[in-house]
Scaffold this active site. Structure first.
Site, PDB file in Angstrom:
ATOM      1  N   ARG A 136      -6.564  -8.947   8.218  1.00  0.00           N
ATOM      2  CA  ARG A 136      -6.864  -8.810   7.200  1.00  0.00           C
ATOM      3  C   ARG A 136      -5.959  -9.586   6.758  1.00  0.00           C
ATOM      4  O   ARG A 136      -4.560  -9.217   6.360  1.00  0.00           O
ATOM      5  CB  ARG A 136      -6.263  -6.974   7.226  1.00  0.00           C
ATOM      6  N   GLU A 157       0.410 -10.557   2.706  1.00  0.00           N
ATOM      7  CA  GLU A 157       0.520 -10.737   4.340  1.00  0.00           C
ATOM      8  C   GLU A 157      -1.115 -11.338   4.557  1.00  0.00           C
ATOM      9  O   GLU A 157      -1.863 -10.884   4.195  1.00  0.00           O
ATOM     10  CB  GLU A 157       0.843  -9.769   4.663  1.00  0.00           C
ATOM     11  N   ASN A 159      -2.203 -10.064   8.605  1.00  0.00           N
ATOM     12  CA  ASN A 159      -2.155  -9.316   9.820  1.00  0.00           C
ATOM     13  C   ASN A 159      -3.760 -10.063  10.496  1.00  0.00           C
ATOM     14  O   ASN A 159      -4.759  -9.500  10.437  1.00  0.00           O
ATOM     15  CB  ASN A 159      -3.052  -7.733   9.363  1.00  0.00           C
ATOM     16  N   SER A 164      -5.648  -1.720  10.713  1.00  0.00           N
ATOM     17  CA  SER A 164      -6.590  -0.908  10.734  1.00  0.00           C
ATOM     18  C   SER A 164      -7.571   0.205   8.832  1.00  0.00           C
ATOM     19  O   SER A 164      -7.051  -1.023   8.276  1.00  0.00           O
ATOM     20  CB  SER A 164      -5.728   0.598  10.341  1.00  0.00           C
ATOM     21  N   LYS A 356       5.753 -12.972   9.989  1.00  0.00           N
ATOM     22  CA  LYS A 356       6.426 -13.484   8.466  1.00  0.00           C
ATOM     23  C   LYS A 356       6.626 -14.305   8.211  1.00  0.00           C
ATOM     24  O   LYS A 356       6.763 -15.792   7.457  1.00  0.00           O
ATOM     25  CB  LYS A 356       7.285 -12.615   7.850  1.00  0.00           C
ATOM     26  N   LYS A 415      11.420  -9.763   4.020  1.00  0.00           N
ATOM     27  CA  LYS A 415      10.542  -9.008   4.887  1.00  0.00           C
ATOM     28  C   LYS A 415      11.293  -9.289   6.477  1.00  0.00           C
ATOM     29  O   LYS A 415      11.447 -10.747   6.329  1.00  0.00           O
ATOM     30  CB  LYS A 415       9.388  -9.786   4.395  1.00  0.00           C
ATOM     31  N   GLU A 419       4.761  -5.459  11.059  1.00  0.00           N
ATOM     32  CA  GLU A 419       3.645  -4.636  10.552  1.00  0.00           C
ATOM     33  C   GLU A 419       4.294  -3.435  10.067  1.00  0.00           C
ATOM     34  O   GLU A 419       4.938  -2.912  11.238  1.00  0.00           O
ATOM     35  CB  GLU A 419       3.310  -5.161  11.520  1.00  0.00           C
ATOM     36  N   GLY A 420       3.519  -2.460   9.479  1.00  0.00           N
ATOM     37  CA  GLY A 420       3.129  -1.565   9.263  1.00  0.00           C
ATOM     38  C   GLY A 420       3.312  -0.806   8.139  1.00  0.00           C
ATOM     39  O   GLY A 420       3.447   0.483   7.839  1.00  0.00           O
ATOM     40  N   ARG A 501      -6.593  -1.012  -1.450  1.00  0.00           N
ATOM     41  CA  ARG A 501      -4.706   0.751  -1.388  1.00  0.00           C
ATOM     42  C   ARG A 501      -4.431   1.054  -2.861  1.00  0.00           C
ATOM     43  O   ARG A 501      -4.556  -0.382  -3.153  1.00  0.00           O
ATOM     44  CB  ARG A 501      -4.088  -0.147  -0.250  1.00  0.00           C
TER      45      ARG A 501
END
Length: 587
Positions: A136, A157, A159, A164, A356, A415, A419-420, A501
């Site tokens: 993603r 970024e 993923n 998810s 990253k 960064k 992740e998350g 989002r």
């Protein structure tokens, strides 16, 4: 509730009064409950069998949010390029290790992942050459410092593990279609002013897993006799690696159900620790991963209480954060999976390709050209980057980048390789961290120029109440890649759907599970160059992204089979002429 039909005007992005807000709220809560648009409430743990799980509606935007149609199309088209790029990076082990070398001394988590990768490749124990990538790529609209001109999507970024909310995003689109038509009174979901596109992410992800499952079974049938390809008592299944206290379980269960109902493929859930305790490799074959499952038994033998399942695909929805490895048992489970013949999603190299540091390295001159041969693909990827700076002591411009960030921290994000959500540093936290770290410690981080999205007014639905405020959006596009790591044999390479989002403009982070953002849907609108009117070219371009899977399959059938059908019709006609002449019907 509105009773008029307004198909050609701009879609209202906000309720017109408190009464309509209340109606939208009640309808949204009812729709969420009936479609599985839910998340486990905090405190309900899978490991604690004495606590009954409690669920709450997933945090969502009450209505869809406007997004320029040309930027949406651009992001969807980039997905297949990113799929191939990540696969080729994952295949280039020497480059990957060299790129991550400066990170390892001060990042134990990344170092452990690299050690597993080196152990597998060094001993040539990678018995599975096919990999499944579910990625993603996340973007935000960037208006620049002046704010003039049309905003363009810039990448936040990529993923490559545990991407998810694909299934919940599908349900959010259903929710918004329902609210727009029933409450706001629009009989159509597209007009000259807007398009509310379909979202087939759930089926697209399930299709990718099913295709990988089918490829594994094909490999087995080629390598072994049909009678040996599967042994009695072993049911082939996809294994989803999950966290013990997973809150986003509905997103995962919706995918599990879709995989079974649409493709007839079984999915089993387990933690990394459960894999370490209950799984082993079949060394008499090709290191097939076998997992003891008390829930899935051989129905042909009534006396069997537990049976082994054969893992065809190992799909990681955990394992991306150090907290997923509280003991050596979890690391053992990860190593066992990586050494097995199961198709990994992602493989350890695919996982590392999403760090990253790799994202920063791709911004350097000549690096994209190493992996992509098409100049147009290189330009398309490069145009979605903002400034990214490596902080290695030997990295050119590192000292200047650190100085610029300390002087103007509001323009940068620091960064780590995580992740998350919730790991990045901003403003004075950024300055403090850079000031306290040594030059070598900084190498475990990258600096990124802050994207400046234009704010808009939105209505958030969280904890059964509506919050109104200025917001910004982040678009994620899902890609599915199935093929070898070199990109020579590509079984599947598709852009399968989107995730939008929305978060308060004052919030830095954008994770839904971490509590920073809510789920939404893109409302595609024309840009200033279109005078706000969507031309026919956009409708034809969006067709492959917006139509249902059934309609798309039908169109592809007619497109591919048109020539064959034409020849069949001509042959039937000529046969009719010949038979008629013989029977004397034609003179």
């Amino acid at each position: 509730m509105r009773t008029y039909d307004k198909t050609d005007g701009a879609l209202p992005l906000a309720p017109r009064n408190e009464e309509e807000t209340t109606v939208l709220l009640q309808e949204a809560l009812g729709m969420a409950a009936t479609t599985g648009l839910l998340m486990r409430s905090a405190g309900g743990s899978r490991a604690d069998t004495h606590v009954k799980p409690a669920f709450c509606h997933a945090p969502v935007c009450l209505l869809p949010n406007a997004l320029p149609v040309q930027e949406y199309v651009k992001a969807r088209r980039l997905a297949t390029i990113w799929n191939l790029l990540v696969a080729r990076i994952a295949h280039d082990g020497p480059w990957l290790l060299q790129t991550l070398a400066s990170v390892l001394p001060h990042d134990e988590f990344t170092r452990r992942l690299v050690e597993i990768f080196q152990a597998i490749t060094g001993a040539e124990r990678d018995v599975q050459k096919i990999q499944l990538g579910i990625t993603r790529s996340d973007y935000m609209l960037h208006a620049g410092e002046s704010g003039s001109g049309s905003p363009e999507l810039k990448q936040v970024e990529i993923n490559t593990i545990a991407a998810s909310f694909g299934c919940l995003s599908t349900q959010v689109t259903r929710l918004h279609q329902y609210l727009v038509q029933k409450v706001l009174g629009h009989s159509r979901l597209s007009s000259k002013s807007f398009i509310l596109p379909r979202n087939e992410t759930m089926r697209g992800l399930a299709h990718g897993l099913a295709a990988a499952h089918k490829e594994y079974l094909r490999q087995e049938s080629v390598m072994f006799n049909p009678s040996q390809s599967s042994r009695p008592g072993r049911r082939p299944c996809v294994l989803m690696l999950v966290q013990a206290d997973e809150r986003n379980i509905n997103d995962q269960k919706l995918l599990e159900i879709c995989l079974w109902e649409e493709f007839g493929v079984l999915l089993h859930r387990a933690t990394l620790l459960e894999v370490a305790r209950n799984a082993h490799l079949d060394l008499q074959r090709r290191q097939n991963l076998l997992l003891v499952s008390p829930l899935i038994s051989d129905t042909c033998k009534e006396d069997v209480q537990e049976a082994e399942v054969e893992v065809t695909v190992a799909y990681f929805r955990a394992g991306y954060d150090p907290s997923d490895y509280p003991s050596e048992g979890e690391w053992k489970g990860r190593e066992l999976i990586e050494m097995s013949a199961a198709i990994k999603c992602p493989s350890i190299s695919h996982h590392l390709a999403g760090t990253k540091k790799v994202q920063e390295a791709l911004c350097r001159p000549g690096v994209l050209e190493r992996f992509l041969k098409d100049a147009e693909d290189v330009d398309a990827i490069r145009n979605c980057f903002v400034g990214l700076y490596g902080l290695d002591p030997e990295c050119e411009g590192a000292t200047a980048a650190v100085a610029a960030a300390c002087n103007s921290p509001q323009h940068f994000v620091l960064k780590p390789q995580r992740e998350g959500g919730g790991h990045n540093l901003y403003d004075q936290d950024l300055v403090q961290a850079l000031s306290q770290m040594t030059a070598e410690e900084r190498a475990a981080y990258i600096l990124m120029e802050k994207i400046r999205p234009p704010p808009f007014e939105a209505f958030f639905l969280r904890d059964y109440s509506v919050l109104r405020g200025l917001a910004v959006l982040e678009l994620g596009v899902y890609g599915v890649y199935l093929g070898d790591s070199e990109g020579k044999r590509v079984i599947l390479n598709e852009s399968v759907g989107h995730l939008l989002r929305t978060k308060l403009a004052s919030s830095h982070e954008g994770g839904v599970a971490a509590g920073f953002a809510v789920l939404s849907s893109p409302l595609l609108v024309g840009g200033p160059e279109d005078s706000g009117i969507l031309s026919k070219k956009y409708f034809s371009t969006l067709r492959e992204f917006t139509m249902s899977a059934r309609v798309w399959r039908r169109q592809r059938f007619w497109k591919i089979g048109a020539t064959g059908i034409a020849f069949w019709g001509v042959g039937l006609f000529l046969t009719y002429i010949a038979v008629s002449k013989r029977s004397g019907k034609l003179q």
